[in-house]
Write a protein that holds these residues in place. Structure first.
Motif, PDB file in Angstrom:
ATOM      1  N   ASN A  27      -8.564   4.986   2.994  1.00 33.01           N
ATOM      2  CA  ASN A  27      -8.529   4.753   4.441  1.00 33.01           C
ATOM      3  C   ASN A  27      -9.865   4.315   5.004  1.00 33.01           C
ATOM      4  O   ASN A  27      -9.933   3.480   5.915  1.00 33.01           O
ATOM      5  N   GLU A  28     -10.942   4.859   4.491  1.00 33.88           N
ATOM      6  CA  GLU A  28     -12.260   4.552   5.052  1.00 33.88           C
ATOM      7  C   GLU A  28     -12.700   3.118   4.756  1.00 33.88           C
ATOM      8  O   GLU A  28     -13.700   2.651   5.306  1.00 33.88           O
ATOM      9  N   THR A  29     -11.971   2.411   3.913  1.00 32.57           N
ATOM     10  CA  THR A  29     -12.335   1.022   3.576  1.00 32.57           C
ATOM     11  C   THR A  29     -11.452  -0.009   4.278  1.00 32.57           C
ATOM     12  O   THR A  29     -11.681  -1.203   4.128  1.00 32.57           O
ATOM     13  N   LYS A  30     -10.447   0.461   5.002  1.00 34.97           N
ATOM     14  CA  LYS A  30      -9.505  -0.483   5.606  1.00 34.97           C
ATOM     15  C   LYS A  30     -10.116  -1.138   6.849  1.00 34.97           C
ATOM     16  O   LYS A  30     -10.662  -0.464   7.714  1.00 34.97           O
ATOM     17  N   VAL A  31     -10.007  -2.454   6.911  1.00 32.10           N
ATOM     18  CA  VAL A  31     -10.596  -3.181   8.021  1.00 32.10           C
ATOM     19  C   VAL A  31      -9.746  -4.428   8.308  1.00 32.10           C
ATOM     20  O   VAL A  31      -9.180  -5.029   7.386  1.00 32.10           O
ATOM     21  N   THR A  32      -9.651  -4.787   9.573  1.00 29.16           N
ATOM     22  CA  THR A  32      -8.851  -5.935   9.990  1.00 29.16           C
ATOM     23  C   THR A  32      -9.709  -6.892  10.805  1.00 29.16           C
ATOM     24  O   THR A  32     -10.452  -6.460  11.692  1.00 29.16           O
ATOM     25  N   ILE A  33      -9.619  -8.161  10.504  1.00 32.25           N
ATOM     26  CA  ILE A  33     -10.331  -9.198  11.256  1.00 32.25           C
ATOM     27  C   ILE A  33      -9.301 -10.215  11.730  1.00 32.25           C
ATOM     28  O   ILE A  33      -8.462 -10.661  10.946  1.00 32.25           O
ATOM     29  N   GLN A  34      -9.378 -10.584  12.995  1.00 30.54           N
ATOM     30  CA  GLN A  34      -8.463 -11.574  13.555  1.00 30.54           C
ATOM     31  C   GLN A  34      -9.223 -12.824  13.983  1.00 30.54           C
ATOM     32  O   GLN A  34     -10.400 -12.776  14.338  1.00 30.54           O
ATOM     33  N   SER A  35      -8.526 -13.943  13.960  1.00 28.01           N
ATOM     34  CA  SER A  35      -9.087 -15.190  14.466  1.00 28.01           C
ATOM     35  C   SER A  35      -9.274 -15.092  15.970  1.00 28.01           C
ATOM     36  O   SER A  35      -8.652 -14.249  16.633  1.00 28.01           O
ATOM     37  N   ARG A  43      -6.814  -8.676   6.327  1.00 25.56           N
ATOM     38  CA  ARG A  43      -7.038  -7.246   6.093  1.00 25.56           C
ATOM     39  C   ARG A  43      -7.725  -7.054   4.744  1.00 25.56           C
ATOM     40  O   ARG A  43      -7.301  -7.620   3.740  1.00 25.56           O
ATOM     41  N   PHE A  44      -8.750  -6.248   4.756  1.00 28.84           N
ATOM     42  CA  PHE A  44      -9.495  -5.898   3.545  1.00 28.84           C
ATOM     43  C   PHE A  44      -9.386  -4.399   3.324  1.00 28.84           C
ATOM     44  O   PHE A  44      -9.402  -3.619   4.287  1.00 28.84           O
ATOM     45  N   TYR A  45      -9.310  -3.996   2.044  1.00 34.45           N
ATOM     46  CA  TYR A  45      -9.282  -2.565   1.734  1.00 34.45           C
ATOM     47  C   TYR A  45      -9.518  -2.385   0.238  1.00 34.45           C
ATOM     48  O   TYR A  45      -9.439  -3.335  -0.546  1.00 34.45           O
ATOM     49  N   GLN A  46      -9.789  -1.141  -0.136  1.00 35.22           N
ATOM     50  CA  GLN A  46      -9.880  -0.771  -1.533  1.00 35.22           C
ATOM     51  C   GLN A  46      -8.733   0.167  -1.893  1.00 35.22           C
ATOM     52  O   GLN A  46      -8.214   0.892  -1.043  1.00 35.22           O
ATOM     53  N   MET A  56     -10.842  -3.988  -4.975  1.00 29.02           N
ATOM     54  CA  MET A  56     -10.821  -4.591  -3.640  1.00 29.02           C
ATOM     55  C   MET A  56      -9.629  -5.535  -3.498  1.00 29.02           C
ATOM     56  O   MET A  56      -9.286  -6.281  -4.426  1.00 29.02           O
ATOM     57  N   TYR A  57      -9.039  -5.519  -2.282  1.00 21.35           N
ATOM     58  CA  TYR A  57      -7.892  -6.377  -1.993  1.00 21.35           C
ATOM     59  C   TYR A  57      -8.000  -6.943  -0.579  1.00 21.35           C
ATOM     60  O   TYR A  57      -8.749  -6.428   0.270  1.00 21.35           O
ATOM     61  N   TYR A  58      -7.227  -7.994  -0.328  1.00 21.89           N
ATOM     62  CA  TYR A  58      -7.123  -8.541   1.018  1.00 21.89           C
ATOM     63  C   TYR A  58      -5.719  -9.093   1.219  1.00 21.89           C
ATOM     64  O   TYR A  58      -4.969  -9.332   0.257  1.00 21.89           O
ATOM     65  N   GLN A  59      -5.363  -9.306   2.471  1.00 21.02           N
ATOM     66  CA  GLN A  59      -4.109  -9.957   2.852  1.00 21.02           C
ATOM     67  C   GLN A  59      -4.390 -10.913   3.994  1.00 21.02           C
ATOM     68  O   GLN A  59      -5.365 -10.751   4.726  1.00 21.02           O
ATOM     69  N   LEU A  60      -3.533 -11.909   4.172  1.00 21.24           N
ATOM     70  CA  LEU A  60      -3.660 -12.837   5.300  1.00 21.24           C
ATOM     71  C   LEU A  60      -2.278 -13.117   5.873  1.00 21.24           C
ATOM     72  O   LEU A  60      -1.337 -13.440   5.118  1.00 21.24           O
ATOM     73  N   GLN A  61      -2.175 -12.998   7.202  1.00 21.90           N
ATOM     74  CA  GLN A  61      -0.941 -13.320   7.907  1.00 21.90           C
ATOM     75  C   GLN A  61      -1.210 -14.341   8.997  1.00 21.90           C
ATOM     76  O   GLN A  61      -2.310 -14.394   9.564  1.00 21.90           O
ATOM     77  N   TYR A  62      -0.195 -15.144   9.292  1.00 17.94           N
ATOM     78  CA  TYR A  62      -0.260 -16.098  10.402  1.00 17.94           C
ATOM     79  C   TYR A  62       0.890 -15.802  11.348  1.00 17.94           C
ATOM     80  O   TYR A  62       2.055 -15.907  10.974  1.00 17.94           O
TER      81      TYR A  62
END
Length: 636
Positions: A27-35, A43-46, A56-62
């Protein structure tokens, strides 16, 4: 310029249940960045995969639609880095990113503009939200790493940064394993090499790795493009299929040997609802490169160029006269003017062919406003680069076409970067040919006018291939397609070739590649090429899809130049002009295929009145096209 810290304005800890993530997510690694427009979310997290294995992982949505499902971020290092590493008994073969501890997360935003020396638009906006995740290896501060993420309205970019490390400065990057897990049913426009043909393939059984950029058609109608930006001190990275279904992986050509501090290139994911938006959004690649390192830019002059097919003084002067008459700015002497090109024994500062007065030709061109470019092969560049560009500058040469450069490895990447610098120091413009593709270097070295890395008219591709290129290769930047007009091997109509000058962007635009002045009958449609610019104030892709058709409109000042082409099939298209100012009338010169026209090129020239409400129906022949030149009607 506005760059500011935003705290958690754009980077928010994700609520439990916000994503259907496994319980092992830290949980302490979860972070979200928006345009900035909030359409794209990264979204980035471990995840704790096993004791001592945090990945480490990430996701991208549109707009809430998945573009990149959960995908790994991983970089493989040769961990035998230093005495300290040996003392700590670091396993040099372990996955380096398997046990990284997040120490800090910082955020920022940027909203600036900059003016390119030339380009597809007069002003470029650099607008994004960003996060920097600071990590250390095995909770040991001597091995720091940052994952840097930027999210633009046009897409997202991710790279690794290794800060200066006094105790372990040397790093060998063996491989990147940045992953792109895409929706089931996604297809890719695949080509195995920079000058290859394209094929739309499912994400299975590829015959080879695929070049960058890689354009994707998603099953929900979205388009995406995976690209590389800022590849200036690294090895080229193509794309290969992963072991998991519908997964693409980065694949480095060779290891990269680096000294901290250093950045890896940006891994770029562009997203669009229409394929044409990928083209008009390609400033993203330039924005991910450093600003210009050239202070005096006055000598960098975009223009149109033709090759002198027969290298004699007489033919050169005929080409200069033709260029001056038809609005070109340069001529090119291609290979062998200084002797055999594939040998170190040829001297690229000495003319080696008869009846070729190069000083006299340069002077003749100067008097008529036509500059001279020279071809030099890799061997000449490699062995003579310490003095070559200075010699050419004294001669009055405007640019050099680099031939058969080596590409892919870290060594040759840095060598080519040094060539851009040396040529700039001597006021020499550059065109890189053969298998090299740009990753936005034109922003840093604007003397780099164009590059090949494209299957153009040297191979005479068909019309369908030509409709794929704008949505694939041209996303990476300017390309030297070497447009022809009179050569009988052309597999398209002449109006199709005319239109390419508006559709294909290159601030050094090669026209009449296989042609000679004697082939021309001063056909009236040549006025389109005579007047078309190569640098633009505004660019719009009005319609199209890869492998089918495209209409592109470009503006310089108050004039517009519009190009439309179809694939190998006949097609009827409608062109709307709602991009024009309302209430303003234009005179349009239309150049269309017409078999009844009594010229060898069979191009009809007609004139129409056009305004923002006009809808023009265009009937295109198989492999055909149409070009339009719009000028304001001063009578209204």
């Amino acid at each position: 310029m506005m760059i500011r810290s935003t705290g958690w304005l754009f980077v928010m800890l994700m609520a439990v249940g916000h994503l259907s993530l496994a319980q092992s997510v830290l949980n302490e690694t979860k972070v979200t960045i928006q345009s900035p427009d909030k359409h794209i979310t990264v979204r980035f997290y471990q995840k704790q995969r096993a004791p001592g294995k945090k990945c480490m992982y990430y996701q991208l949505q549109y707009k809430g639609k998945p573009v990149i499902h959960e995908s790994a971020l991983d970089i493989q290092l040769d961990n035998h880095l230093s005495e300290q590493a040996m003392a700590l008994k670091v396993d040099r073969h372990a996955k380096w990113c398997e046990n990284l501890l997040v120490k800090n997360i910082s955020t920022s935003s940027c909203d600036t503009t900059w003016t390119p020396v030339y380009g597809e638009r007069a002003v470029i906006r650099d607008h994004y939200n960003a996060a920097t995740i600071e990590l250390v290896k095995d909770d040991n501060p001597i091995y720091p790493l940052q994952v840097q993420i930027r999210v633009y309205n046009e897409g997202a970019a991710i790279r690794y940064f290794f800060p200066e490390n006094e105790k372990g400065t040397y790093y060998r990057i063996m491989q990147e394993h940045t992953e792109f897990s895409v929706p089931k049913g996604t297809q890719a426009w695949h080509t195995a090499w920079a000058q290859g043909a394209y094929t739309l393939l499912p994400l299975s059984n590829w015959p080879d790795e695929s070049e960058r950029p890689l354009t994707l058609q998603l099953p929900d109608g979205l388009y995406a493009c995976l690209a590389e930006a800022g590849m200036v001190d690294y090895a080229r990275t193509k794309f290969k299929l992963g072991t998991k279904p519908y997964t693409i992986l980065t694949s480095m050509y060779t290891p990269a040997d680096l000294i901290s501090p250093f950045f890896t290139p940006w891994r770029v994911i562009m997203v669009a609802e229409k394929p044409g938006d990928l083209i008009t959004n390609n400033d993203l690649i330039l924005n991910l490169n450093a600003p210009s390192r050239i202070e005096d830019l006055s000598w960098i002059k975009p223009g149109k160029i033709m090759r002198v097919m027969t290298q004699t003084t007489k033919d050169a002067k005929e080409n200069i006269d033709f260029a001056a008459k038809h609005g070109l700015q340069y001529i090119l002497f291609d290979w062998k003017w200084y002797g055999p090109s594939f040998t170190f024994t040829s001297d690229a500062t000495k003319v080696a062919i008869p009846n070729f007065d190069l000083p006299g030709i340069i002077q003749y061109g100067k008097e008529r406003g036509i500059g001279v470019w020279l071809y030099v092969n890799l061997q000449g560049l490699y062995s003579q680069s310490d003095s070559l560009f200075a010699v050419y500058n004294r001669w009055g040469v405007k640019g050099v076409k680099f031939g058969f450069v080596q590409v892919g490895s870290h060594r040759w990447t840095t060598w080519l970067e040094e060539m851009f610098k040396k040529s700039a120091e001597n006021h020499i413009m550059v065109n890189v040919h053969d298998d090299w593709r740009p990753t936005g270097e034109q922003r840093t070295w604007p003397n780099l006018m164009t590059a090949e890395g494209i299957r153009g008219n040297e191979e005479m591709p068909d019309a369908t291939h030509n409709t794929v290129l704008p949505f694939t290769r041209y996303i990476a930047g300017a390309a030297d397609y070497t447009i022809c007009y009179y050569d009988k091997r052309i597999k398209t109509t002449h109006a199709h070739q005319l239109a390419l000058a508006a559709i294909y962007y290159s601030p050094l635009q090669t026209l009449y590649w296989y042609d000679k002045p004697a082939m021309s009958n001063n056909e009236p449609e040549l006025e389109f090429w005579d007047h078309i610019p190569v640098s633009w104030d505004e660019t719009k892709v009005l319609q199209g899809a890869p492998g089918e058709c495209i209409t592109t409109a470009r503006r310089k000042g108050e004039e517009w130049f519009v190009g439309t082409i179809t694939n190998n099939q006949a097609r009827t298209m409608k062109i709307t002009f709602d991009f024009l100012p309302k209430g303003k009338k234009y005179i349009a010169r239309l150049y269309s295929d017409d078999a009844t026209v009594n010229t060898p090129t069979k191009v009809k020239v007609e004139e129409k009145s056009i305004d923002a409400s006009t809808v023009l129906e265009v009937k295109l022949s198989p492999s055909g096209g149409q070009a339009i030149w719009l000028k304001p009607n001063m009578n209204f």
